[in-house]
Design a protein around this motif. Structure first.
Motif, PDB file in Angstrom:
ATOM      1  N   ASP A  23       0.932  -1.348   0.112  1.00 23.23           N
ATOM      2  CA  ASP A  23      -0.109  -0.094  -0.081  1.00 23.23           C
ATOM      3  C   ASP A  23       0.897   1.306  -0.019  1.00 23.23           C
ATOM      4  O   ASP A  23       0.706   2.192  -0.808  1.00 23.23           O
ATOM      5  N   MET A  24       1.881   1.279   0.876  1.00 23.18           N
ATOM      6  CA  MET A  24       2.680   2.634   1.007  1.00 23.18           C
ATOM      7  C   MET A  24       3.404   2.816  -0.069  1.00 23.18           C
ATOM      8  O   MET A  24       3.667   3.816  -0.805  1.00 23.18           O
ATOM      9  N   GLN A  25       4.063   1.603  -0.752  1.00 23.29           N
ATOM     10  CA  GLN A  25       4.785   1.537  -2.020  1.00 23.29           C
ATOM     11  C   GLN A  25       3.985   2.085  -3.243  1.00 23.29           C
ATOM     12  O   GLN A  25       4.622   2.736  -4.228  1.00 23.29           O
ATOM     13  N   SER A  26       2.706   1.761  -3.193  1.00 21.52           N
ATOM     14  CA  SER A  26       1.644   2.384  -4.236  1.00 21.52           C
ATOM     15  C   SER A  26       1.317   3.588  -4.196  1.00 21.52           C
ATOM     16  O   SER A  26       0.455   4.096  -5.275  1.00 21.52           O
ATOM     17  N   GLU A  27       1.493   4.415  -3.205  1.00 23.71           N
ATOM     18  CA  GLU A  27       1.230   5.784  -2.906  1.00 23.71           C
ATOM     19  C   GLU A  27       1.668   6.707  -4.115  1.00 23.71           C
ATOM     20  O   GLU A  27       2.901   6.434  -4.559  1.00 23.71           O
ATOM     21  N   SER A  28       0.665   7.665  -4.665  1.00 26.27           N
ATOM     22  CA  SER A  28       1.231   8.524  -5.564  1.00 26.27           C
ATOM     23  C   SER A  28       1.448   7.698  -6.932  1.00 26.27           C
ATOM     24  O   SER A  28       2.148   8.108  -7.670  1.00 26.27           O
ATOM     25  N   GLN A  29       0.806   6.609  -6.875  1.00 23.17           N
ATOM     26  CA  GLN A  29       1.291   5.866  -8.372  1.00 23.17           C
ATOM     27  C   GLN A  29      -0.331   5.388  -8.761  1.00 23.17           C
ATOM     28  O   GLN A  29      -1.068   5.187  -7.899  1.00 23.17           O
ATOM     29  N   ALA A  30      -0.244   5.469 -10.064  1.00 26.87           N
ATOM     30  CA  ALA A  30      -1.515   4.609 -10.580  1.00 26.87           C
ATOM     31  C   ALA A  30      -1.509   3.334 -10.401  1.00 26.87           C
ATOM     32  O   ALA A  30      -0.422   2.785 -10.847  1.00 26.87           O
ATOM     33  N   VAL A  31      -2.567   2.973  -9.677  1.00 26.59           N
ATOM     34  CA  VAL A  31      -2.238   1.474  -9.537  1.00 26.59           C
ATOM     35  C   VAL A  31      -3.836   0.583 -10.100  1.00 26.59           C
ATOM     36  O   VAL A  31      -4.770   0.969 -10.300  1.00 26.59           O
ATOM     37  N   GLU A  32      -3.322  -0.454 -10.536  1.00 21.58           N
ATOM     38  CA  GLU A  32      -4.319  -1.299 -11.363  1.00 21.58           C
ATOM     39  C   GLU A  32      -5.142  -2.151 -10.436  1.00 21.58           C
ATOM     40  O   GLU A  32      -4.740  -2.347  -9.474  1.00 21.58           O
ATOM     41  N   LEU A  33      -6.293  -2.615 -10.785  1.00 16.72           N
ATOM     42  CA  LEU A  33      -7.357  -3.379  -9.929  1.00 16.72           C
ATOM     43  C   LEU A  33      -6.610  -4.666  -9.080  1.00 16.72           C
ATOM     44  O   LEU A  33      -6.791  -4.786  -8.187  1.00 16.72           O
ATOM     45  N   PRO A  34      -5.666  -5.405  -9.967  1.00 18.36           N
ATOM     46  CA  PRO A  34      -5.192  -6.712  -9.245  1.00 18.36           C
ATOM     47  C   PRO A  34      -4.222  -6.305  -8.166  1.00 18.36           C
ATOM     48  O   PRO A  34      -4.373  -6.738  -7.150  1.00 18.36           O
ATOM     49  N   ILE A  35      -3.562  -4.863  -8.319  1.00 18.41           N
ATOM     50  CA  ILE A  35      -2.674  -4.744  -7.312  1.00 18.41           C
ATOM     51  C   ILE A  35      -3.579  -4.428  -6.023  1.00 18.41           C
ATOM     52  O   ILE A  35      -3.279  -4.633  -4.928  1.00 18.41           O
ATOM     53  N   LEU A  36      -4.414  -3.528  -6.397  1.00 18.57           N
ATOM     54  CA  LEU A  36      -5.344  -2.931  -5.250  1.00 18.57           C
ATOM     55  C   LEU A  36      -6.022  -4.200  -4.590  1.00 18.57           C
ATOM     56  O   LEU A  36      -6.216  -4.129  -3.365  1.00 18.57           O
ATOM     57  N   GLU A  37      -6.463  -5.266  -5.371  1.00 17.17           N
ATOM     58  CA  GLU A  37      -6.800  -6.395  -4.569  1.00 17.17           C
ATOM     59  C   GLU A  37      -6.032  -6.896  -3.765  1.00 17.17           C
ATOM     60  O   GLU A  37      -6.290  -7.694  -2.806  1.00 17.17           O
ATOM     61  N   GLN A  38      -4.823  -7.084  -4.151  1.00 19.06           N
ATOM     62  CA  GLN A  38      -3.557  -7.871  -3.503  1.00 19.06           C
ATOM     63  C   GLN A  38      -3.341  -7.038  -2.233  1.00 19.06           C
ATOM     64  O   GLN A  38      -3.310  -7.456  -1.085  1.00 19.06           O
ATOM     65  N   ILE A  39      -3.315  -5.810  -2.119  1.00 15.91           N
ATOM     66  CA  ILE A  39      -3.415  -4.729  -1.093  1.00 15.91           C
ATOM     67  C   ILE A  39      -4.228  -5.331  -0.281  1.00 15.91           C
ATOM     68  O   ILE A  39      -4.186  -5.522   1.095  1.00 15.91           O
ATOM     69  N   HIS A  40      -5.519  -5.217  -0.460  1.00 15.74           N
ATOM     70  CA  HIS A  40      -6.758  -5.340   0.505  1.00 15.74           C
ATOM     71  C   HIS A  40      -6.838  -6.788   0.957  1.00 15.74           C
ATOM     72  O   HIS A  40      -7.195  -6.961   2.190  1.00 15.74           O
TER      73      HIS A  40
END
Lengths: 293, 293
Positions: free
Chosen positions: A157-174
């Motif tokens: 989550d922290m690594q993905s801040e200020s980045q455009a994140v795709e749905l699969p990554i978002l799902e991995q985070i949660h």
């Protein structure tokens, strides 16, 4: 909340309130640990554990109390560390100043460390469970909360801040950041109650849906809730340039996915209700998707 | 180091190097955990555990390997968090940049959290020990490292900065902050080996002396060692206005107390040597008070 859940909650709170004993060192460490532990969260994780266990073995749900407290300790430590200036830098949590705002950064770091440590002590010391069950619970809790689970999700989550994140990554985070502890709540009840395989599988699927429901609702509330109702800053995802289900998919689509998962979860409960009283779990499911904070 | 300890150390390092498995989350979390874990400490805590166990049951010291790794994980997490800007604000540790200097503050906080969590997973998953022994080890490790132990000592230490501290407080700090994990090393060997009461008592006294020896030596090295030999900033106690044995008692008196504890520890080893081969523990004791870093 219904009567049954209310009873579980008050028994839980009673144990929680006594969980941090004072030491003779005369520091503010224990006060700081208790401050966050008693800051009045919704206790959804321990309630989920206890309600599932109560459903599986109505007369022995007490066996889950200490594990439920340990789970809330792990959740609380993660909030304290996530709120730190070096992480999400939040000043407000559950309507109160965050731990480091009250006690300072170094004591907040240490209070988090001590709560995490206490969680494992609490399970390892639980005389109501066999050593075999305690060891299984500790393995499951450490995997749910460590680098393979919650902490790994927070790093992503922290690594993905200020980045455009795709749905699969978002799902991995949660799946990791919030899903792992919600799954553990139900997994712990399964470990303690020793149920048949079919019921296990259904409960784990139910837990997975709950995790996603919880997170989508969180994203929607961050977008549309008020600071007053939430007790924390809204719009913080936006301020931190975080991708969320709501920003990635749009409000309508996020609401639609939320509804799909709710339906699936309800279907599982309907199937479980042939053998069990699922009232409390149905109530908690509603709490997950209808909550306003 | 003698041959026997060298063998223990290389077996230990082998297990340690494999202890953090990669996850599919593609973050730097595991790299950051390994960076500090493999930054080349002296491994005195795991060696103390393994040497004690090797003395008590020469053919089954392998049973302590995973607990020794867990102990080093807890020690390493505490160094990462202690070095943070909000705590001791150290840039150099074991001759290398500290974790947050390399990976940033948020990843250092998370790497510490994950190492602490991993320690408990590592013991709870150790198939070479019975569930009963694992539970006892987890209870002992959590109490040694939590608010009643190491974290409590660190809180008292931080609170005492920039204050004139009396000797009894200084002793409380060290008894908890560094003493608790050193005691755990020997306690763990006792839990695994199941020895008679008399030997237990002697070993615990030995552990207490070792803890004090370690700390006085640390204070003297901070005062008189060089940054080059220590691999960390010297004079940092002074810069942080910390009271130490050396500043409170003066060099001569600190050296005298050190010598007294060494004599007591040697006396215990002489008594244990009637039943056991104490060579490795004698070597480690020498390492504790003669070390130059």
């Amino acid at each position: 909340m219904n009567q049954s859940l209310n009873k579980l909650l008050s028994t839980f709170n009673h144990i929680l309130d006594q969980s941090i004993e004072q030491t003779p060192l005369h520091t503010q460490l224990e006060e700081s640990m208790r401050y966050s532990l008693q800051a009045g969260g919704k206790r959804v994780r321990p309630l989920l554990l206890l309600a599932t266990l109560h459903m599986l073995q109505p007369n022995k749900y007490h066996e889950g109390l200490k594990t439920a407290v340990a789970l809330e300790m792990v959740h609380t430590y993660s909030l304290i560390h996530d709120d730190l200036p070096a992480m999400d830098n939040d000043d407000l949590r559950r309507g109160k100043p965050t731990n480091h705002k009250v006690y300072g950064e170094w004591l907040a770091i240490l209070a988090g460390d001590a709560l995490l440590t206490k969680a494992f002590e609490y399970i390892s010391n639980d005389a109501s469970l066999s050593a075999e069950v305690r060891v299984k619970l500790i393995t499951a809790l450490s995997q749910a909360s460590g680098h393979q689970g919650m902490v790994g999700g927070q790093a992503l989550d922290m690594q993905s801040e200020s980045q455009a994140v795709e749905l699969p990554i978002l799902e991995q985070i949660h799946l990791h950041k919030t899903g792992a502890l919600i799954r553990f709540a139900i997994e712990a009840a399964i470990i303690i109650a020793n149920v048949d395989n079919e019921t296990q599988q259904q409960l784990i699927k139910f837990a997975n849906h709950l995790g996603i429901i919880f997170q989508i609702k969180d994203d929607l509330l961050d977008l549309f809730g008020t600071t007053e109702a939430l007790g924390k800053q809204t719009g913080s995802d936006d301020a931190n340039e975080k991708s969320t289900y709501a920003t990635l998919l749009g409000y309508t689509q996020a609401e639609h996915i939320l509804a799909t998962h709710v339906e699936e979860a309800e279907r599982i409960l309907a199937s479980l209700s042939e053998a069990y009283n699922t009232d409390d779990l149905a109530y908690l499911l509603k709490l997950f998707y209808q909550r306003q904070n």
